[in-house]
Each structure stands twice: as C-alpha cells, then as structure tokens.
Design a protein around this motif. Sequence first.
Motif, short mmCIF file in Angstrom:
data_model
loop_
_atom_site.label_atom_id
_atom_site.label_comp_id
_atom_site.label_asym_id
_atom_site.label_seq_id
_atom_site.Cartn_x
_atom_site.Cartn_y
_atom_site.Cartn_z
N VAL A 78 -2.69 -5.25 -0.39
CA VAL A 78 -3.53 -3.88 -0.89
C VAL A 78 -3.64 -5.06 -2.12
O VAL A 78 -2.99 -5.72 -3.16
N PRO A 137 0.82 -1.20 -0.10
CA PRO A 137 0.55 -0.22 0.14
C PRO A 137 1.21 1.46 -0.26
O PRO A 137 1.63 1.08 0.44
N GLU A 148 -3.26 4.77 1.31
CA GLU A 148 -4.06 4.05 1.42
C GLU A 148 -3.29 3.17 3.11
O GLU A 148 -4.70 2.41 3.70
#
Length: 215
Positions: free
Chosen positions: A177, A161, A165
């Motif tokens: 992610v 990420p 995020e």
Amino acid sequence: MPRAYEEIADERQHGRDTHVRRPRARVVRDSGRHQWEKDRARRPPAVRAATGATERDTGLLPDDLVFSARYRTIEAPGELAEAFGVCEGTALLERSYRTRYAAETAPFSLVTSYLPHALAAANPDLLDVSREPWPGGTHHQLSTVGIEIDRVEERVSARPPTPQETRELELPAGTAVILVRKTSYDTRGRIVDVSDVVLPGDRTELFFTTRLERW
C-alpha cells in the motif's frame, strides 16, 4: 464504461462467480489536484456539486461512484497532537471516507481526515455527516469558518498492508500500500487538516509535475 466493468456488472447481476481478477478502475493522483480543489471551492454550488476530486482522478462520472462517510470525535493521540501542535487529548473531528466504482466492491482508497474539533464547531454543519458529500470538499468546508488553505504538504511512503487493509481494499497477495500523509496549512501558518490516505499499490499511480523558476 469499459468492457471489463460491463462484464463485472453483468456477472454480479446474474449471480455468476468468476474468481477471475479483472482490470480495476485506476487512480492517477497528481499534485495539481490541490489547486483544482481550491479553485473549485469558490465556484457556484451547482458547479461544486457536479463533480469532485475522485471524478478528476479517475475520469469516472458521479453516477459511477458509491460514496460513504463516517464522523466521530476523538481525543488526539500523541502523534496527531504533535502534528497539530496541540496538547494530547485535544478534541479532533475524525472523518473517514470511502469511495468506490459502482461495478466494484473495493474502495479506491482509505481516507481518514482530522480537523480540530473547536475549529469545525464554529459551523455546526461541519459536524453533520448527513451533509456529505460536501460540494467543494474540505476547502469549501473550511472557507465557511473563515479559513483559506495556503499550502498542502504530502509525505509519501509504502509498506505491506495490514490484514484489515488487505480485506477492505481486496489486495492481491504481495501488493504493497502507498501511504500519503497530507497536511494542510492556512494562510496564518496553522495546521488545519491532517489526512491519512491508504492507496492500493496495484491500481494507483502518483504523478508529480514540478514547476521550475526560469533563469
């Protein structure tokens, strides 16, 4: 509501800081959701307003959820212009969505959807963020300008990420992610919606069923 979430709500209500990571609501995202969304777009308004894709994916009720949306008009950068098959700088309607469980502070995902602005402008209501959440979602929105989605393609990948995020999804250290690029085509073969979905790898399951033709 599961006990873990009742405890979270109680702790927040009484101002207790536990620093203990508790189980979070999980999302199971399966390919059948697209037909479900398309079928729902033609249901009566009361049915469309009663539930949505997040409720389907999580098993939660509408009152369990907190939803927000943000709209803005952007000029298509090179990558999106190529995806839509338009000239760079063409106006797009960018729509950002966040939905979270009311007992939590992090959203289930980070969703950014892009529509050709000229297409959405055929119905001014589609440019009005105050009408969100729209009963029936994008399928119904596009139906108001005469568009039927014929197929949806999803490309899935994963990566570490970004710092933003990590903060927004409240990711534990070392969590990846899952990225989903969803491209929707209408019955004329045109790309009418491109959506980028960022999912937290620690609480998302992707489930796919592939129907095979019989001999």
